[in-house]
Scaffold this motif. Sequence first.
Motif, PDB file in Angstrom:
ATOM      1  N   LEU A  40       0.706  -1.044   0.112  1.00 41.40           N
ATOM      2  CA  LEU A  40      -0.035   0.136  -0.129  1.00 41.40           C
ATOM      3  C   LEU A  40       0.771   1.231   0.114  1.00 41.40           C
ATOM      4  CD1 LEU A  40      -2.826  -1.117   2.507  1.00 41.40           C
ATOM      5  CD2 LEU A  40      -2.999  -0.866   0.192  1.00 41.40           C
ATOM      6  N   LEU A  41       1.520   1.135   0.834  1.00 41.30           N
ATOM      7  CA  LEU A  41       2.929   2.154   0.931  1.00 41.30           C
ATOM      8  C   LEU A  41       3.635   2.370  -0.570  1.00 41.30           C
ATOM      9  CD1 LEU A  41       3.910   4.494   2.279  1.00 41.30           C
ATOM     10  CD2 LEU A  41       6.435   2.889   2.914  1.00 41.30           C
ATOM     11  N   ASN A  42       4.488   1.928  -1.888  1.00 42.45           N
ATOM     12  CA  ASN A  42       4.618   1.503  -2.885  1.00 42.45           C
ATOM     13  C   ASN A  42       3.756   2.332  -3.587  1.00 42.45           C
ATOM     14  OD1 ASN A  42       7.053   0.503  -2.107  1.00 42.45           O
ATOM     15  ND2 ASN A  42       6.282  -1.290  -2.543  1.00 42.45           N
ATOM     16  N   ALA A  43       1.750   2.025  -4.070  1.00 45.25           N
ATOM     17  CA  ALA A  43       1.304   2.681  -4.305  1.00 45.25           C
ATOM     18  C   ALA A  43       0.680   3.851  -4.344  1.00 45.25           C
ATOM     19  CB  ALA A  43       0.374   1.084  -4.159  1.00 45.25           C
ATOM     20  N   THR A  44       0.643   4.131  -2.851  1.00 50.07           N
ATOM     21  CA  THR A  44       0.823   5.318  -2.911  1.00 50.07           C
ATOM     22  C   THR A  44       1.614   6.182  -3.068  1.00 50.07           C
ATOM     23  OG1 THR A  44      -0.859   4.524  -0.395  1.00 50.07           O
ATOM     24  CG2 THR A  44      -0.015   6.459  -0.733  1.00 50.07           C
ATOM     25  N   GLU A  45       2.758   6.241  -2.442  1.00 50.25           N
ATOM     26  CA  GLU A  45       3.609   6.982  -3.313  1.00 50.25           C
ATOM     27  C   GLU A  45       3.773   7.270  -5.101  1.00 50.25           C
ATOM     28  OE1 GLU A  45       5.593   8.602  -1.391  1.00 50.25           O
ATOM     29  OE2 GLU A  45       4.184   7.889   0.405  1.00 50.25           O
ATOM     30  N   TRP A  46       3.159   6.044  -5.388  1.00 51.66           N
ATOM     31  CA  TRP A  46       3.188   6.446  -6.981  1.00 51.66           C
ATOM     32  C   TRP A  46       2.532   7.073  -6.937  1.00 51.66           C
ATOM     33  CZ3 TRP A  46       6.011   4.323 -10.333  1.00 51.66           C
ATOM     34  CH2 TRP A  46       6.364   4.133 -11.504  1.00 51.66           C
ATOM     35  N   LEU A  47       1.112   6.550  -6.571  1.00 53.48           N
ATOM     36  CA  LEU A  47      -0.342   7.375  -7.178  1.00 53.48           C
ATOM     37  C   LEU A  47      -0.211   8.964  -7.147  1.00 53.48           C
ATOM     38  CD1 LEU A  47      -3.149   4.977  -6.311  1.00 53.48           C
ATOM     39  CD2 LEU A  47      -2.166   5.640  -8.372  1.00 53.48           C
ATOM     40  N   ARG A  48       0.924   9.370  -5.455  1.00 52.80           N
ATOM     41  CA  ARG A  48       0.788  10.890  -5.663  1.00 52.80           C
ATOM     42  C   ARG A  48       1.280  11.501  -6.328  1.00 52.80           C
ATOM     43  NH1 ARG A  48       2.650  10.964   0.068  1.00 52.80           N
ATOM     44  NH2 ARG A  48       1.383  11.644   1.341  1.00 52.80           N
ATOM     45  N   ARG A  49       2.729  10.919  -7.508  1.00 51.98           N
ATOM     46  CA  ARG A  49       2.733  11.764  -8.175  1.00 51.98           C
ATOM     47  C   ARG A  49       1.795  11.230 -10.085  1.00 51.98           C
ATOM     48  NH1 ARG A  49       7.135   8.791  -9.981  1.00 51.98           N
ATOM     49  NH2 ARG A  49       6.782   7.025  -8.258  1.00 51.98           N
ATOM     50  N   MET A  50       1.654  10.586  -9.769  1.00 53.58           N
ATOM     51  CA  MET A  50       0.775  10.032 -11.058  1.00 53.58           C
ATOM     52  C   MET A  50      -0.820   9.399 -10.647  1.00 53.58           C
ATOM     53  SD  MET A  50       4.373   8.343 -13.902  1.00 53.58           S
ATOM     54  CE  MET A  50       4.471   7.386 -12.648  1.00 53.58           C
ATOM     55  N   PRO A  51      -1.398   9.631 -10.972  1.00 52.01           N
ATOM     56  CA  PRO A  51      -2.810   9.098 -10.037  1.00 52.01           C
ATOM     57  C   PRO A  51      -3.582   8.338 -11.523  1.00 52.01           C
ATOM     58  CG  PRO A  51      -2.869  11.818 -11.058  1.00 52.01           C
ATOM     59  CD  PRO A  51      -1.975  11.288 -10.782  1.00 52.01           C
ATOM     60  N   TRP A  52      -3.978   7.473 -11.307  1.00 53.89           N
ATOM     61  CA  TRP A  52      -4.631   6.474 -12.031  1.00 53.89           C
ATOM     62  C   TRP A  52      -5.662   5.868 -11.657  1.00 53.89           C
ATOM     63  CZ3 TRP A  52      -0.770   1.310 -13.845  1.00 53.89           C
ATOM     64  CH2 TRP A  52      -1.944   1.056 -15.185  1.00 53.89           C
ATOM     65  N   PRO A  53      -6.634   6.568 -11.921  1.00 51.98           N
ATOM     66  CA  PRO A  53      -7.965   6.261 -12.064  1.00 51.98           C
ATOM     67  C   PRO A  53      -8.545   4.598 -11.198  1.00 51.98           C
ATOM     68  CG  PRO A  53      -7.977   7.497 -13.851  1.00 51.98           C
ATOM     69  CD  PRO A  53      -7.236   7.188 -13.357  1.00 51.98           C
ATOM     70  N   GLU A  54      -8.106   3.663 -11.643  1.00 48.35           N
ATOM     71  CA  GLU A  54      -8.322   2.207 -11.930  1.00 48.35           C
ATOM     72  C   GLU A  54      -7.498   2.080 -10.319  1.00 48.35           C
ATOM     73  OE1 GLU A  54      -9.290   3.172 -15.732  1.00 48.35           O
ATOM     74  OE2 GLU A  54      -7.251   3.175 -14.960  1.00 48.35           O
ATOM     75  N   ALA A  55      -6.605   2.797 -10.240  1.00 49.09           N
ATOM     76  CA  ALA A  55      -5.167   2.281  -9.031  1.00 49.09           C
ATOM     77  C   ALA A  55      -5.751   2.711  -8.119  1.00 49.09           C
ATOM     78  CB  ALA A  55      -3.833   2.510  -9.432  1.00 49.09           C
ATOM     79  N   PHE A  56      -6.449   4.034  -8.232  1.00 47.01           N
ATOM     80  CA  PHE A  56      -7.042   4.611  -6.578  1.00 47.01           C
ATOM     81  C   PHE A  56      -8.772   3.215  -6.731  1.00 47.01           C
ATOM     82  CE2 PHE A  56      -5.666   8.565  -8.655  1.00 47.01           C
ATOM     83  CZ  PHE A  56      -5.048   8.924  -7.484  1.00 47.01           C
ATOM     84  N   GLU A  57      -9.219   3.231  -7.064  1.00 50.97           N
ATOM     85  CA  GLU A  57     -10.850   2.325  -6.798  1.00 50.97           C
ATOM     86  C   GLU A  57      -9.912   1.327  -5.974  1.00 50.97           C
ATOM     87  OE1 GLU A  57     -12.878   0.776  -9.983  1.00 50.97           O
ATOM     88  OE2 GLU A  57     -13.520   2.452 -10.746  1.00 50.97           O
ATOM     89  N   THR A  58      -9.189   0.359  -6.514  1.00 45.56           N
ATOM     90  CA  THR A  58      -8.317  -0.834  -5.636  1.00 45.56           C
ATOM     91  C   THR A  58      -7.449  -0.635  -4.629  1.00 45.56           C
ATOM     92  OG1 THR A  58      -6.042  -0.549  -7.367  1.00 45.56           O
ATOM     93  CG2 THR A  58      -8.063  -2.373  -7.949  1.00 45.56           C
ATOM     94  N   LEU A  59      -7.118   0.775  -4.636  1.00 44.88           N
ATOM     95  CA  LEU A  59      -6.215   1.276  -2.935  1.00 44.88           C
ATOM     96  C   LEU A  59      -7.363   1.872  -2.245  1.00 44.88           C
ATOM     97  CD1 LEU A  59      -3.609   2.525  -1.707  1.00 44.88           C
ATOM     98  CD2 LEU A  59      -4.481   4.662  -2.441  1.00 44.88           C
ATOM     99  N   LEU A  60      -8.918   2.241  -2.420  1.00 47.90           N
ATOM    100  CA  LEU A  60      -9.659   2.342  -1.471  1.00 47.90           C
ATOM    101  C   LEU A  60      -9.816   0.958  -0.679  1.00 47.90           C
ATOM    102  CD1 LEU A  60     -10.458   4.414   0.255  1.00 47.90           C
ATOM    103  CD2 LEU A  60     -12.374   4.828  -1.590  1.00 47.90           C
ATOM    104  N   VAL A  61     -10.285   0.461  -1.742  1.00 50.27           N
ATOM    105  CA  VAL A  61     -10.918  -0.932  -1.411  1.00 50.27           C
ATOM    106  C   VAL A  61     -10.472  -1.419  -0.704  1.00 50.27           C
ATOM    107  CG1 VAL A  61     -11.394  -3.254  -2.336  1.00 50.27           C
ATOM    108  CG2 VAL A  61     -12.383  -1.405  -3.710  1.00 50.27           C
TER     109      VAL A  61
END
Length: 887
Positions: free
Chosen positions: A636-657
Amino acid sequence: MMLVERAHAHVIDNAIESARTGHPTVLVIEGVAGTGKSTLMTQICGRARGYLSRTAEGDDGEHGSPFQTLESWGVTVARGSNGASPTSFVVAQQLRELVDDLGTSGPVLLQLDDLQWADPESVQALTWLLERVAGDRLLVVVGTRPLAPRDHDAWQRFIASSNTVHTLALNGLSNDLATELIQGVHPGVSNDVAHYLWEHTGGNPLYLTSLLRGHDLPELSRMRVLPAPAEFARTLSARVERLSDAAVRLLRAAAVLGQSWMALPEVALVAHVATPTDAAAELAAHELLLQRATNPGLSVRLPHALIRAAVYQYIPLPERRQLHLWAAEVVDDESAALEHRLAAAEQFDDVLADELERFARARHAHREHRVAAQHYRWSSRVTSNSLLRNRRWLDGLFESVLAGDIALAQDELAENPHSRDHVRRALVTGAIEVFASNWRSALQNFAPVANEETDSLTRYRLEVLTGWSQLGSGGETQDVVRALSIATSQGQQDGSLDGFVSFTLGMIGGRTGSTTALAETFASLPKIASATPIELTYLLAWRGMIFLRRGFHEEAIADLTEVDRRIQDGFPDISDGRFMASLAAALLSSGQVPLADAKMRVALDSARNTNNPLLQTLAAWVPIALGDMERANEHLLNATEWLRRMPWPEAFETLLVAQVMQLHLSEDHGARARLLGDHRRMFGRRTLDPEGSMNPFWILHAAMACVWSNELESAAGLLAQIQHDALTPEWIHAGERWVNGLIAEARGNDSHALALFDEADTNWPDPGHLYLAHMHFDRVRVAERLGEQHAATTSRAIARDIYEKAGALGYLARLGESEEASTAQASLTMLSDRERDVVALLATGHSYVQIARDLYISRSTVGFHLSNIYAKTGTSNRHELIDLVRT
């Protein structure tokens, strides 16, 4: 003569016996040219009595195809219907099958000489085999020159870290062994002369032998200064001058043809020697040619690459050129013929350049990108027009990127900082960033040439990768659509980018398409996944991922299992592990946690680049269910740090889930209340306002997060959208009642909450669904507050039963019943990750062969793990083990 250092002999014999007893072992014989690697490997084969052996050699020619080395071992490489090569991870499975088949008759010895020249795909597949093998009676012996830092880097990491690897460094013969060798050629030589020869040659056996064969003993004894190692070629040339004319011509033809075994008539035809048998025998007598009987006829080869290089060096240039031209007419491999013509070229040759480019394009169409890259470079070398020369060189670099040879492309670009074709150079530099998942950097490379003129194929490639990079970096959907629209308007396509196109279109369709449009797209595919035509496999994968996102988990499993099967059979996996990770997530949601864990581990192992937010967020789901929060938090930390720089909508969904899954398990009320606020600070409006239609599976989790933040109206508003969504599974409608019950609880109306939970239970279509257990866990809390002890007890029992059957150890612990878990669960905690994977597949009815296939291990490795499992669980066969697991 057996010349083996005593210390080396001890290591070799121990390795042979260790592998014989079921401990897979790797022997690496490393040394510079001429130090005796090949000879020692031959001697190891002689010492390994009772082993079934296979031998292969790296090819120092540059026209070798992917997996050529493994095919020399007898591996059958299953290629796609269009001839495309599969990934090395898939071919590793085919190598395992070969090891399994050979292993039924005894221990197996795989020898690979000159690894430094082996094709990278074969070495990667071998590395994957060795990383996962256990319990096999397997000995792998590899001869190699010292490797540069970037050569076969995965292999170098493996041999540096594995305790199954033993390295023998050959730095030359000891004085005693050198003396033994010298006296074997010149009996009676004094120890002083032998020591002088040993000291002069540094114990290099090839150089030492060359001196002994090239000079008689009195001559060596009289020499005040022996020939220097750099004089090896001259020494050998002097030996060659004493041969007959036919033998010399045959030797030179063999040197031109290469280092591998060749049919003697073929060599004779190039050499223009009418009766080659006597010439070959003469060369063999002088230890300048090896012979072996084949069916039919005789095959020959030069004994060593150094000998080949020395002979080749002293062929007069006009004769060498003519030999290459004759060789081009004789060899039956088109690439080899082109290489010989290239070697004979004295000046620019545009006809040859065009043929090399045509061959490169054909290899590109078959996904043999490394081979295509080499032929583009060769084409560039003999192209007279400087602009065309530069374009072909850049096309070769693009092929290198597609082949995964990123470092090579980067090095060549750095050595040649200026290019006349700015668009092609931008394509290459941007593609390097794409394959590293640095999508914003890719866009920075593509943007400056967006409006420059170029050919339609280059523009197609650039726009496809631009659209992909826009998608990955969180760009606006309209920009992704625009890029793909420009690409499709070119009238050209590149099959190697089909996966990027299909996947991007699928993601955009999921964002922008109505549920009706999605249903129509789904209808264009057969309902039964296995009936899908091979050319629609990527579309099938997209449907499976959409099914996952919308909560149709069984349907997702069916589609993605078929995609997984096709990838195992050689279909290219452009998702870099995301298809298999999505399958694992669907298995988890359907209540098959151990199986999901096994699949997720394979997905992460097979991914060339795990630094991807969608892969990382999906990878967090399984450890959450298992209660392994350390592993989940890392993903989750790896994904969050990545999404802060490059917001990917589909990854936002799976992150919140994933985060809702985690907090529902932990019941940290403070963290629950902060979840939406933290998301909004990091990601802004995207938190509850995803682009396009909302997926009902995500809505359940987002609404739950709203409840925890006391944003009850927002939660109700989200749930209301489910009622109007035509593409929603029945369990989601039942889940809507569950979350509405949570809203009622948050408003202080426990009676209404309990009633809604009861409605959810009544309408839930699958009595074993994991989310039904989650609902019952919440029902326990509300029933206990209302004094409904029977209802609470019933819900606790239902939740426990579902969690136990699902193997969801983390959720069992949340129930406060970890100590009451079955003996099977307690036994499973003692197993390693791979052992748990084997149990998971065994419990679902998989055979040994199916387990080996799904986990990318050999059947012997399955048996080895099962032996350990039986010992740890106190069972003696698979039936007892399955009964224990299901207790």
